[in-house]
Motif scaffolding. Structure first.
Motif, PDB file in Angstrom:
ATOM      1  N   THR A  41       0.843  -1.187   0.000  1.00 14.73           N
ATOM      2  CA  THR A  41       0.000   0.000   0.000  1.00 14.73           C
ATOM      3  C   THR A  41       0.884   1.244   0.000  1.00 14.73           C
ATOM      4  O   THR A  41       2.049   1.199   0.376  1.00 14.73           O
ATOM      5  N   SER A  42       0.268   2.351  -0.432  1.00 17.24           N
ATOM      6  CA  SER A  42       0.953   3.644  -0.394  1.00 17.24           C
ATOM      7  C   SER A  42      -0.101   4.727  -0.252  1.00 17.24           C
ATOM      8  O   SER A  42      -0.805   5.052  -1.208  1.00 17.24           O
ATOM      9  N   GLU A  43      -0.238   5.253   0.982  1.00 21.69           N
ATOM     10  CA  GLU A  43      -1.224   6.301   1.250  1.00 21.69           C
ATOM     11  C   GLU A  43      -2.596   5.939   0.698  1.00 21.69           C
ATOM     12  O   GLU A  43      -3.178   6.640  -0.118  1.00 21.69           O
TER      13      GLU A  43
ATOM     14  N   LEU B 161      -3.409   3.799  -1.431  1.00 21.82           N
ATOM     15  CA  LEU B 161      -3.379   3.195  -2.758  1.00 21.82           C
ATOM     16  C   LEU B 161      -3.008   1.722  -2.606  1.00 21.82           C
ATOM     17  O   LEU B 161      -2.109   1.379  -1.840  1.00 21.82           O
ATOM     18  N   GLU B 162      -3.699   0.855  -3.325  1.00 28.34           N
ATOM     19  CA  GLU B 162      -3.416  -0.579  -3.278  1.00 28.34           C
ATOM     20  C   GLU B 162      -2.401  -0.906  -4.368  1.00 28.34           C
ATOM     21  O   GLU B 162      -2.634  -0.635  -5.550  1.00 28.34           O
ATOM     22  N   LEU B 163      -1.269  -1.508  -3.979  1.00 30.91           N
ATOM     23  CA  LEU B 163      -0.196  -1.824  -4.923  1.00 30.91           C
ATOM     24  C   LEU B 163      -0.111  -3.334  -5.148  1.00 30.91           C
ATOM     25  O   LEU B 163      -0.280  -4.113  -4.213  1.00 30.91           O
ATOM     26  N   SER B 164       0.153  -3.710  -6.378  1.00 34.35           N
ATOM     27  CA  SER B 164       0.344  -5.120  -6.715  1.00 34.35           C
ATOM     28  C   SER B 164       1.437  -5.220  -7.777  1.00 34.35           C
ATOM     29  O   SER B 164       1.415  -4.479  -8.759  1.00 34.35           O
ATOM     30  N   VAL B 165       2.394  -6.130  -7.561  1.00 31.32           N
ATOM     31  CA  VAL B 165       3.501  -6.314  -8.508  1.00 31.32           C
ATOM     32  C   VAL B 165       3.631  -7.791  -8.843  1.00 31.32           C
ATOM     33  O   VAL B 165       3.614  -8.642  -7.957  1.00 31.32           O
ATOM     34  N   GLU B 166       3.746  -8.102 -10.130  1.00 32.76           N
ATOM     35  CA  GLU B 166       4.000  -9.462 -10.604  1.00 32.76           C
ATOM     36  C   GLU B 166       5.216  -9.434 -11.517  1.00 32.76           C
ATOM     37  O   GLU B 166       5.384  -8.502 -12.308  1.00 32.76           O
ATOM     38  N   ILE B 167       6.052 -10.477 -11.433  1.00 33.11           N
ATOM     39  CA  ILE B 167       7.249 -10.587 -12.268  1.00 33.11           C
ATOM     40  C   ILE B 167       7.236 -11.951 -12.958  1.00 33.11           C
ATOM     41  O   ILE B 167       7.021 -12.978 -12.317  1.00 33.11           O
TER      42      ILE B 167
ATOM     43  N   SER C 243     -10.179   2.742  -3.433  1.00 35.81           N
ATOM     44  CA  SER C 243     -10.531   2.878  -2.015  1.00 35.81           C
ATOM     45  C   SER C 243      -9.921   4.120  -1.376  1.00 35.81           C
ATOM     46  O   SER C 243     -10.037   4.330  -0.181  1.00 35.81           O
ATOM     47  N   ALA C 244      -9.257   4.937  -2.162  1.00 41.44           N
ATOM     48  CA  ALA C 244      -8.590   6.121  -1.612  1.00 41.44           C
ATOM     49  C   ALA C 244      -9.476   7.358  -1.753  1.00 41.44           C
ATOM     50  O   ALA C 244     -10.203   7.507  -2.727  1.00 41.44           O
TER      51      ALA C 244
ATOM     52  N   LEU D 254       5.375   7.467  -3.151  1.00 43.72           N
ATOM     53  CA  LEU D 254       4.827   6.421  -4.013  1.00 43.72           C
ATOM     54  C   LEU D 254       5.951   5.596  -4.635  1.00 43.72           C
ATOM     55  O   LEU D 254       5.884   4.362  -4.678  1.00 43.72           O
ATOM     56  N   CYS D 255       6.987   6.264  -5.094  1.00 41.29           N
ATOM     57  CA  CYS D 255       8.127   5.564  -5.698  1.00 41.29           C
ATOM     58  C   CYS D 255       8.773   4.624  -4.680  1.00 41.29           C
ATOM     59  O   CYS D 255       9.110   3.477  -5.002  1.00 41.29           O
ATOM     60  N   ALA D 256       8.935   5.100  -3.453  1.00 36.76           N
ATOM     61  CA  ALA D 256       9.547   4.276  -2.404  1.00 36.76           C
ATOM     62  C   ALA D 256       8.684   3.056  -2.087  1.00 36.76           C
ATOM     63  O   ALA D 256       9.202   1.941  -1.926  1.00 36.76           O
ATOM     64  N   ASP D 257       7.360   3.251  -2.027  1.00 34.20           N
ATOM     65  CA  ASP D 257       6.464   2.153  -1.675  1.00 34.20           C
ATOM     66  C   ASP D 257       6.363   1.126  -2.803  1.00 34.20           C
ATOM     67  O   ASP D 257       6.345  -0.086  -2.551  1.00 34.20           O
ATOM     68  N   VAL D 258       6.288   1.605  -4.042  1.00 33.27           N
ATOM     69  CA  VAL D 258       6.241   0.677  -5.180  1.00 33.27           C
ATOM     70  C   VAL D 258       7.559  -0.099  -5.270  1.00 33.27           C
ATOM     71  O   VAL D 258       7.573  -1.306  -5.521  1.00 33.27           O
ATOM     72  N   SER D 259       8.677   0.587  -5.035  1.00 29.47           N
ATOM     73  CA  SER D 259       9.989  -0.071  -5.074  1.00 29.47           C
ATOM     74  C   SER D 259      10.093  -1.141  -3.996  1.00 29.47           C
ATOM     75  O   SER D 259      10.643  -2.228  -4.231  1.00 29.47           O
ATOM     76  N   ALA D 260       9.565  -0.848  -2.800  1.00 31.63           N
ATOM     77  CA  ALA D 260       9.602  -1.834  -1.712  1.00 31.63           C
ATOM     78  C   ALA D 260       8.769  -3.064  -2.066  1.00 31.63           C
ATOM     79  O   ALA D 260       9.171  -4.207  -1.789  1.00 31.63           O
TER      80      ALA D 260
END
Length: 292
Positions: A14-16, A18-24, A72-73, A129-135
């Motif tokens: 999550t980031s403030e 915002l729901e984050l999802s990453v697939e590789i 949801s934000a 946002l960049c920090a949270d997506v990177s994490a």
């Protein structure tokens, strides 16, 4: 531990609000080819994310899918267009006085006019946002690499077994090589006896011809180099560095020595063993295509 080039990893964050999802996902490739799929509004994050991927992956065609859900934000603000409202009020008052209309204009009345109210998305904190997506991506990369190492362990075991088979074939070739020289000498004696029609033949001539043949079919240098390559490949398999391209190069040397051995051998039994030897080398080459 060696790594496979194929793998999958995923993570959520999550980031403030915002729901984050990453697939590789990745497949084989000669070099690193990374593609980031991310909503266009966040395209500025693409380069930092590619840079992070390159720290964990050195080879393969890698697709990274980043989803950022803001449903949801509370990221929408309703703003009042004050200059426009003041213009409407001014003209309505002027109309009321000029035409003696009377009455008051309510706030509800004003909201019916176009563009008095407008909805705007809140500006996201780009740095956060960049920090949270990177994490989140880093978490996915860790899982991705764990899967690749498991597959790499399987590849390593298979290649090691192939190397054992190659060593067995080399032992058979080395055992058969002196026999082929002895058999050649016997055939040469019989041939000369048939031609000369006598058993009284020049032994020195036989020895000379056999020595020339033995020198021509000698495979000691090739087997020594091939054993050295086997030792080098076993050492590579214990490395923690990307070794796929190195193995690919070394296997070419395996093939060169095997081809030379095959060209020198004129014995049917040895030829069959060389065929089996080259088959094992080819299987290692195929497996090397899957290694980072």
């Amino acid at each position: 531990m060696i790594k496979s080039m194929t793998g999958y990893g995923g993570a959520k964050g999550t980031s403030e609000k915002l729901e984050l999802s990453v697939e590789i996902k990745s497949v084989n490739s000669r070099y690193l080819d990374c593609s980031i799929k991310i909503p266009r509004v966040y395209i500025a994050l693409e380069e930092p994310l590619k840079s992070l991927v390159s720290k964990y992956i050195s080879r393969g065609k890698v697709d990274v899918f980043v989803s950022i859900d803001s449903s949801s934000a509370d990221d929408v603000e309703i703003k009042l267009n004050r200059p426009l409202v003041e213009g409407y009020i001014s003209i309505l008052r002027s109309m009321s006085e000029e035409y003696d209309l009377g009455g008051r204009v309510s706030a509800m009345d004003l909201t019916r006019f176009p563009d008095v109210l407008r909805a705007e998305k809140k500006e996201a904190n780009a740095e956060q946002l960049c920090a949270d997506v990177s994490a989140t991506l880093e978490e996915a990369l860790l899982g991705f690499n764990e899967m690749r190492m498991r597959e790499g362990g399987t590849l390593c075991s298979d290649i090691s077994e192939r190397l054992d088979q190659i060593e067995q074939h080399l032992m058979l070739i080395e055992e058969q090589s002196p026999k082929s020289v002895a058999e050649y000498r016997k055939k040469l004696e019989l041939r000369m006896q048939e031609i000369l029609q006598t058993t009284d033949i020049d032994e020195a001539r036989i020895l000379t011809e056999a020595a020339i043949f033995a020198d021509r079919v000698a495979i000691n240098e090739e087997t020594v180099r091939l054993r050295s390559h086997i030792s080098g490949l076993r050492e590579m398999l214990r490395s923690r560095e990307p070794i796929g391209r190195k193995i690919d190069f070394l296997v070419q040397e395996f093939n060169r020595e095997a081809n030379t051995i095959g060209s020198k051998g004129n014995d049917v039994k040895m030829a069959r063993v060389v065929v089996d030897l080259k088959a094992e080398i080819e299987k290692i080459r195929e497996q090397a295509q899957n290694i980072e």
